[in-house]
Scaffold this motif. Structure first.
Motif, PDB file in Angstrom:
ATOM      1  N   ALA A  18     -10.860 -12.363 -17.551  1.00  0.00           N
ATOM      2  CA  ALA A  18     -11.458 -11.024 -17.623  1.00  0.00           C
ATOM      3  C   ALA A  18     -12.927 -11.099 -17.995  1.00  0.00           C
ATOM      4  O   ALA A  18     -13.708 -10.202 -17.635  1.00  0.00           O
ATOM      5  N   TRP A  19     -13.350 -12.148 -18.710  1.00  0.00           N
ATOM      6  CA  TRP A  19     -14.746 -12.290 -19.118  1.00  0.00           C
ATOM      7  C   TRP A  19     -15.599 -13.023 -18.093  1.00  0.00           C
ATOM      8  O   TRP A  19     -16.827 -13.061 -18.220  1.00  0.00           O
ATOM      9  N   LEU A  20     -14.991 -13.624 -17.089  1.00  0.00           N
ATOM     10  CA  LEU A  20     -15.779 -14.299 -16.059  1.00  0.00           C
ATOM     11  C   LEU A  20     -16.683 -13.310 -15.343  1.00  0.00           C
ATOM     12  O   LEU A  20     -16.280 -12.192 -15.030  1.00  0.00           O
ATOM     13  N   VAL A  21     -17.915 -13.726 -15.067  1.00  0.00           N
ATOM     14  CA  VAL A  21     -18.770 -12.916 -14.202  1.00  0.00           C
ATOM     15  C   VAL A  21     -18.136 -12.877 -12.813  1.00  0.00           C
ATOM     16  O   VAL A  21     -17.313 -13.724 -12.460  1.00  0.00           O
ATOM     17  N   ASP A  22     -18.533 -11.905 -12.029  1.00  0.00           N
ATOM     18  CA  ASP A  22     -17.901 -11.728 -10.719  1.00  0.00           C
ATOM     19  C   ASP A  22     -17.905 -13.002  -9.879  1.00  0.00           C
ATOM     20  O   ASP A  22     -16.891 -13.375  -9.284  1.00  0.00           O
TER      21      ASP A  22
ATOM     22  N   ARG B 159     -10.058  -7.035  -9.717  1.00  0.00           N
ATOM     23  CA  ARG B 159     -11.436  -6.518  -9.599  1.00  0.00           C
ATOM     24  C   ARG B 159     -11.717  -5.930  -8.229  1.00  0.00           C
ATOM     25  O   ARG B 159     -12.460  -4.970  -8.103  1.00  0.00           O
ATOM     26  N   TRP B 160     -11.152  -6.517  -7.207  1.00  0.00           N
ATOM     27  CA  TRP B 160     -11.470  -6.059  -5.857  1.00  0.00           C
ATOM     28  C   TRP B 160     -10.272  -5.410  -5.176  1.00  0.00           C
ATOM     29  O   TRP B 160     -10.264  -5.234  -3.963  1.00  0.00           O
ATOM     30  N   GLU B 161      -9.295  -5.032  -5.993  1.00  0.00           N
ATOM     31  CA  GLU B 161      -8.173  -4.200  -5.567  1.00  0.00           C
ATOM     32  C   GLU B 161      -7.434  -4.762  -4.354  1.00  0.00           C
ATOM     33  O   GLU B 161      -7.114  -4.048  -3.406  1.00  0.00           O
TER      34      GLU B 161
ATOM     35  N   HIS C 153     -28.393 -14.993 -15.684  1.00  0.00           N
ATOM     36  CA  HIS C 153     -28.827 -14.563 -14.351  1.00  0.00           C
ATOM     37  C   HIS C 153     -27.658 -14.174 -13.460  1.00  0.00           C
ATOM     38  O   HIS C 153     -27.854 -13.533 -12.418  1.00  0.00           O
ATOM     39  N   LEU C 154     -26.451 -14.531 -13.865  1.00  0.00           N
ATOM     40  CA  LEU C 154     -25.251 -14.193 -13.085  1.00  0.00           C
ATOM     41  C   LEU C 154     -24.474 -13.032 -13.694  1.00  0.00           C
ATOM     42  O   LEU C 154     -23.422 -12.670 -13.166  1.00  0.00           O
ATOM     43  N   PHE C 155     -24.990 -12.434 -14.753  1.00  0.00           N
ATOM     44  CA  PHE C 155     -24.225 -11.410 -15.476  1.00  0.00           C
ATOM     45  C   PHE C 155     -24.018 -10.162 -14.620  1.00  0.00           C
ATOM     46  O   PHE C 155     -24.902  -9.330 -14.441  1.00  0.00           O
TER      47      PHE C 155
ATOM     48  N   ASP D  72     -13.918  -2.208 -14.381  1.00  0.00           N
ATOM     49  CA  ASP D  72     -14.128  -1.829 -15.776  1.00  0.00           C
ATOM     50  C   ASP D  72     -14.406  -3.042 -16.660  1.00  0.00           C
ATOM     51  O   ASP D  72     -14.385  -2.941 -17.879  1.00  0.00           O
ATOM     52  N   ARG D  73     -14.688  -4.196 -16.075  1.00  0.00           N
ATOM     53  CA  ARG D  73     -15.016  -5.376 -16.862  1.00  0.00           C
ATOM     54  C   ARG D  73     -16.467  -5.292 -17.334  1.00  0.00           C
ATOM     55  O   ARG D  73     -17.322  -4.692 -16.652  1.00  0.00           O
ATOM     56  N   SER D  74     -16.750  -5.884 -18.460  1.00  0.00           N
ATOM     57  CA  SER D  74     -18.107  -5.804 -19.012  1.00  0.00           C
ATOM     58  C   SER D  74     -18.427  -7.084 -19.774  1.00  0.00           C
ATOM     59  O   SER D  74     -17.580  -7.978 -19.940  1.00  0.00           O
TER      60      SER D  74
END
Length: 208
Positions: free
Chosen positions: A16-20, A86-88, A148-150, A155-157
């Motif tokens: 859940a904490w991974l950047v996209d 994340r991408w349903e 730089h990848l954030f 709804d992840r943050s």
């Protein structure tokens, strides 16, 4: 280079904490590592199974024992669930790389002639950011090298521990405040591992 980002011992929290971009790369790269590690230990080769980066430290670690391999499998599976979320993507949809892992005969994988028994800590593929605990190392790596990848979808943050693991300069000491359940908050070693804010040394906690 392939990598897994061990941001928490709870692998669903880590995913859940991974950047996209790391959600997708974790599924893609770790799936290839899993099929490669299995084949290194005698799993039958197949044109549908990737074989790549056999000398990468993550691959060597996964190939060293079934427990290590299974830990990476659980990480990649959590990342795949996160990819769907994340991408349903529907429950029937599979990322192509993960589909190859799911095609493995897991009983056969378990019964391969693994070099060692038991689990060991995963390698810290975190550049100069090292720590006694691998979760701390990856949190320092994220907080200081991956801004730089954030970007987080749905709804992840941003993880709540980012500020505590941010080091302003090489001379800045790390805060000793508690930063959550997944990492110890160890002061980072830059080229040398050091010791550790409260939280994650507990084994029950949960471009690279």
């Amino acid at each position: 280079m392939v990598n897994a980002f061990w941001l928490d011992r709870d692998l669903d929290a880590a995913a859940a904490w991974l950047v996209d971009s790391h959600v997708t790369s974790s599924v893609f790269e770790c799936s290839m590592v899993l099929t490669t590690a299995a084949q290194l230990n005698g799993y039958p080769a197949d044109e549908d199974l990737s074989f790549t980066h056999p000398d990468n430290p993550l691959t060597r670690w996964a190939a060293d024992s079934y427990d290590n391999w299974r830990r990476l499998y659980d990480y990649a599976e959590a990342a795949h669930r996160e990819w769907r979320y994340r991408w349903e993507h529907g429950p029937e949809e599979r990322h192509g790389s993960w589909a190859a892992v799911e095609s493995l005969d897991l009983d056969l994988v378990r019964d391969l002639d693994w070099p060692t028994a038991g689990a060991s800590d995963p390698p810290q593929l975190t550049g100069e950011w090292t720590a006694d605990d691998h979760v701390d190392a990856y949190r320092y790596y994220y907080a200081n090298e991956k801004r730089h990848l954030f970007e987080w979808s749905k709804d992840r943050s941003e993880p709540p521990w980012i500020e505590a693991y941010t080091v302003e300069s090489a001379d800045t000491t790390n805060p000793t405040d508690a930063v959550g359940d997944g990492g110890t908050g160890a002061e980072p070693g830059r080229g040398e591992a050091r010791g550790g804010p409260d939280g994650g040394a507990d084994p029950n906690a949960g471009p690279r």
